[in-house]
Design an enzyme around this catalytic site. Structure first.
Site, PDB file in Angstrom:
ATOM      1  N   ASP A 119       0.852  -1.183   0.000  1.00 39.71           N
ATOM      2  CA  ASP A 119       0.000   0.000   0.000  1.00 39.71           C
ATOM      3  C   ASP A 119       0.896   1.244   0.000  1.00 39.71           C
ATOM      4  OD1 ASP A 119      -1.965   1.882   0.405  1.00 39.71           O
ATOM      5  OD2 ASP A 119      -2.209   1.447   2.547  1.00 39.71           O
ATOM      6  N   ASN A 169      -0.569   4.536  -0.109  1.00 34.76           N
ATOM      7  CA  ASN A 169      -1.248   5.774   0.322  1.00 34.76           C
ATOM      8  C   ASN A 169      -1.991   5.648   1.653  1.00 34.76           C
ATOM      9  OD1 ASN A 169      -3.331   4.157  -0.408  1.00 34.76           O
ATOM     10  ND2 ASN A 169      -4.188   5.494  -1.978  1.00 34.76           N
ATOM     11  N   ASP A 202      -4.355   3.669   2.696  1.00 38.31           N
ATOM     12  CA  ASP A 202      -5.774   3.296   2.822  1.00 38.31           C
ATOM     13  C   ASP A 202      -5.947   1.819   3.193  1.00 38.31           C
ATOM     14  OD1 ASP A 202      -5.164   1.983   0.497  1.00 38.31           O
ATOM     15  OD2 ASP A 202      -6.735   2.902  -0.731  1.00 38.31           O
ATOM     16  N   ASP A 260      -8.570 -15.698 -16.805  1.00 40.36           N
ATOM     17  CA  ASP A 260      -9.323 -16.288 -15.707  1.00 40.36           C
ATOM     18  C   ASP A 260     -10.349 -17.314 -16.220  1.00 40.36           C
ATOM     19  OD1 ASP A 260     -10.121 -15.951 -12.798  1.00 40.36           O
ATOM     20  OD2 ASP A 260     -12.024 -15.550 -13.788  1.00 40.36           O
ATOM     21  N   GLU A 318      -6.227 -20.093 -17.224  1.00 42.04           N
ATOM     22  CA  GLU A 318      -6.555 -20.877 -16.036  1.00 42.04           C
ATOM     23  C   GLU A 318      -7.400 -22.067 -16.489  1.00 42.04           C
ATOM     24  OE1 GLU A 318      -8.374 -20.374 -11.535  1.00 42.04           O
ATOM     25  OE2 GLU A 318      -9.310 -19.304 -13.179  1.00 42.04           O
TER      26      GLU A 318
HETATM   27  C1  BGC Z   1     -10.144 -16.709  -9.687  1.00 42.22           C
HETATM   28  C2  BGC Z   1     -10.795 -16.624  -8.358  1.00 42.22           C
HETATM   29  C3  BGC Z   1     -12.209 -16.153  -8.572  1.00 42.22           C
HETATM   30  C4  BGC Z   1     -12.916 -17.120  -9.497  1.00 42.22           C
HETATM   31  C5  BGC Z   1     -14.316 -16.700  -9.779  1.00 42.22           C
HETATM   32  C6  BGC Z   1     -10.938 -17.747 -10.414  1.00 42.22           C
HETATM   33  O1  BGC Z   1     -10.377 -18.113 -11.521  1.00 42.22           O
HETATM   34  O2  BGC Z   1      -8.792 -17.063  -9.600  1.00 42.22           O
HETATM   35  O3  BGC Z   1     -10.119 -15.789  -7.482  1.00 42.22           O
HETATM   36  O4  BGC Z   1     -12.888 -16.131  -7.364  1.00 42.22           O
HETATM   37  O5  BGC Z   1     -12.217 -17.223 -10.667  1.00 42.22           O
HETATM   38  O6  BGC Z   1     -14.465 -15.377  -9.893  1.00 42.22           O
END
Ligand code: BGC
Length: 546
Positions: free
Chosen positions: A19, A21, A23, A198, A252
């Site tokens: 971090d 700043n 917060d 993702d 992923e």
């Molecule tokens: C991410 C997770 C996320 C999920 C659903 C995954 O591939 O790595 O952190 O919660 O997708 O959103």
């Protein structure tokens, strides 16, 4: 140009990194401040967890604007500066891109859910039906409930594999695909080197007119993954990346069967370059109340299988032991208890940096961070834990089970702030940290480890330098050796260079027979002369130059 085969990737979970700043939330300015640290660690690529703004129900994995940066992280200008500053140090930036769903608060969904006549309606997955009868019995992750939610204004159900706040996008719609391709172009033109994609495995949906087959009931991800159009979508994504030569796609591969993995990452397929595969990680998705480390034989089998399946197709593995979705690698694979902690951290890092494949280090693993210890439910931040807690209702036993699991393997355990210093806020923030920062043992912070030649941090640096200088460790063959029940042993070789890596995966000394014989040189994680005894100390890692 497969530069990423030689690279070391480092995952920055921005919220918990640094971090700048006060917060209490890590930010991009904080990442810039730590670039020299990452360069000294030998990092070639930083993977940044999602930066987009959103309600943060799933902490960044629920965006409302793909072309903006969440205010808590910074601005587009800071991203540009980060890219430039990283580049000056030879580091590339890889962004996390969530292509499979948005937040319900995304303007696309807000419009879609308001009327069936909205042009955005078809950008999501809808099914007609009565309000009390979901279209099928598919279940959502992070809750035990249905993967469908009824939307009153359109009198239809929308699909969400994760929380109700993360509606699945309809990749069959060409306008949606076009929009996402433009999102990719936007970031690639800003100089990012590629994406961690993702749950890319879920883009194409299985036919919706069926219930979950029984065999997938306990692991629906395997059913949701690898839908009929997935490869076609990935080839389009690859074509966009190819407009920016030298960029990389790391997908992923949640739910992807190992046997199918080469269809995604074999170079001739022109789809992804790298893929996270979960067969090793899956060994640690404990269903029981008490977590037990997997046996070494299972670990070896998992590692060997990935490598054999991929190398058979000239594809390249991605090696990882932790990330923001699991407990710390030390708690899952090593021994986090004081006497063994530093040694087992060094052993696991050795595995990461010497196996065949591109290693991905999760922030803090280089200093042997362990799980944050949570006392009460109120300390958890993860929606998955909260949904499980709510689902347990007032049933005391069920609640205790939720809490016990969350403490041992819950995602928050691995999301604690990086310990830059030994002080109470870990040098992470001057404010109130967004997630609990535990007191930790002396010696387990960056500042302390900088000064200790035997620390996990210094060992990580030494090994990443060695790897950088060694064609055998980066790209050589991988051969497994049989070496007793406590020892994992393999060799890497290329041309005349050959290394034997010997890892004592246990709390006890281990006789390693003649594995240390005939070495030209050797390097031990326990700061001793490895030739001096044929036994390895607890969690000792030795690299022998043959
Ligand atoms: C991410 C997770 C996320 C999920 C659903 C995954 O591939 O790595 O952190 O919660 O997708 O959103």
């Amino acid at each position: 140009m497969s530069w990423w085969r030689d690279a070391v990737i480092y995952q920055v979970y921005t919220r918990s990194f640094q971090d700048s700043n006060g917060d209490g939330i890590g930010d991009l300015e904080g990442v810039i401040q730590r670039l020299d640290y990452l360069a000294a660690l030998g990092v070639d690529v930083i993977w940044l967890s999602p930066l987009h703004p959103g309600p943060n129900i799933d902490l960044g994995y629920d965006g409302t604007d793909y072309l903006q940066v969440a205010p808590e992280f910074g601005t587009l200008d800071v991203v540009d500066r980060l890219v430039t500053e990283a580049k000056r140090r030879g580091i590339r930036i890889m962004m996390d891109l969530v292509l499979d769903y948005t937040s319900t608060a995304h303007p696309w969904f807000v419009q879609a859910r308001s009327s069936r006549t909205s042009p955005f309606y078809d950008w999501y997955i809808w099914r007609d039906g009565a309000p009390d009868q979901p279209p099928n019995d598919w279940t959502a992750f992070f809750s035990s409930g249905s993967a469908w939610t009824f939307n009153q204004p359109t009198r239809s159900w929308y699909l969400h594999y994760f929380t109700v706040d993360q509606p699945e996008l309809n990749w069959a719609n060409p306008h949606l695909r076009q929009a996402m391709h433009d999102v990719m172009r936007f970031w690639l033109s800003r100089g990012v080197a590629g994406f961690r994609l993702d749950v890319i495995s879920f883009l194409s949906k299985p036919p919706l007119d069926q219930n979950l087959p029984d065999e997938f009931r306990s692991a629906p991800g395997r059913f949701y993954a690898n839908g009929p159009e997935l490869h076609a979508y990935l080839r389009e994504i690859r074509a966009v990346l190819d407009e920016f030569p030298g960029t990389v796609a790391l997908g992923e591969g949640f739910g992807i069967d190992l046997a199918d993995a080469p269809h995604f990452v074999a170079p001739q397929r022109r789809e992804l370059d790298l893929m996270f595969l979960f067969n090793l990680s899956a060994l640690t998705f404990a269903e029981t109340a008490e977590y037990r480390r997997p046996d070494l034989a299972q670990i070896r089998e998992a590692l060997e299988r990935v490598d054999t399946i991929l190398s058979g197709k000239n594809a390249w593995p991605t090696v990882f032991l932790g990330n923001h979705d699991v407990a710390r690698m030390l708690n899952r694979f090593g021994n986090p208890e004081a006497p063994y902690r530093a040694a087992s951290a060094k052993l696991l890092i050795t595995l990461l940096l010497t196996l065949r494949g591109t290693p991905v280090i999760y922030q803090g693993d280089e200093i042997g961070m362990v799980n944050t210890r949570f006392d009460t439910i109120g300390e958890f931040r993860d929606i998955a834990v909260w949904n499980a807690w709510t689902g347990a209702g007032s049933d005391e036993a069920a609640r205790n089970k939720v809490l016990s699991r969350a403490r041992q393997v819950g995602r928050d355990t691995g999301r604690g702030a990086v310990r830059w210093t030994g002080d109470t806020r870990a040098g992470f923030t001057t404010g109130t940290p967004w997630i609990k920062v535990d007191p930790d043992l002396p010696g387990f912070s960056v500042a302390e480890q900088e000064d200790d030649d035997e620390s996990p941090l210094r060992w990580t640096r030494r090994l990443s330098e060695l790897r950088r200088a060694s064609p055998a460790l980066r790209s050589g063959s991988l051969d497994w050796l049989e070496a007793g029940p406590q020892i994992l042993c393999f060799e890497r070789g290329r041309d005349a260079e050959r290394w034997r890596i010997i890892l004592n995966w246990s709390d006890e000394p281990a006789d390693c027979g003649n594995l240390l014989a005939n070495s030209r040189a050797a390097l031990s994680s326990l700061a001793r002369e490895p030739g001096s005894s044929p036994a390895l100390g607890p969690w000792e890692a030795v690299l022998v130059r043959l």
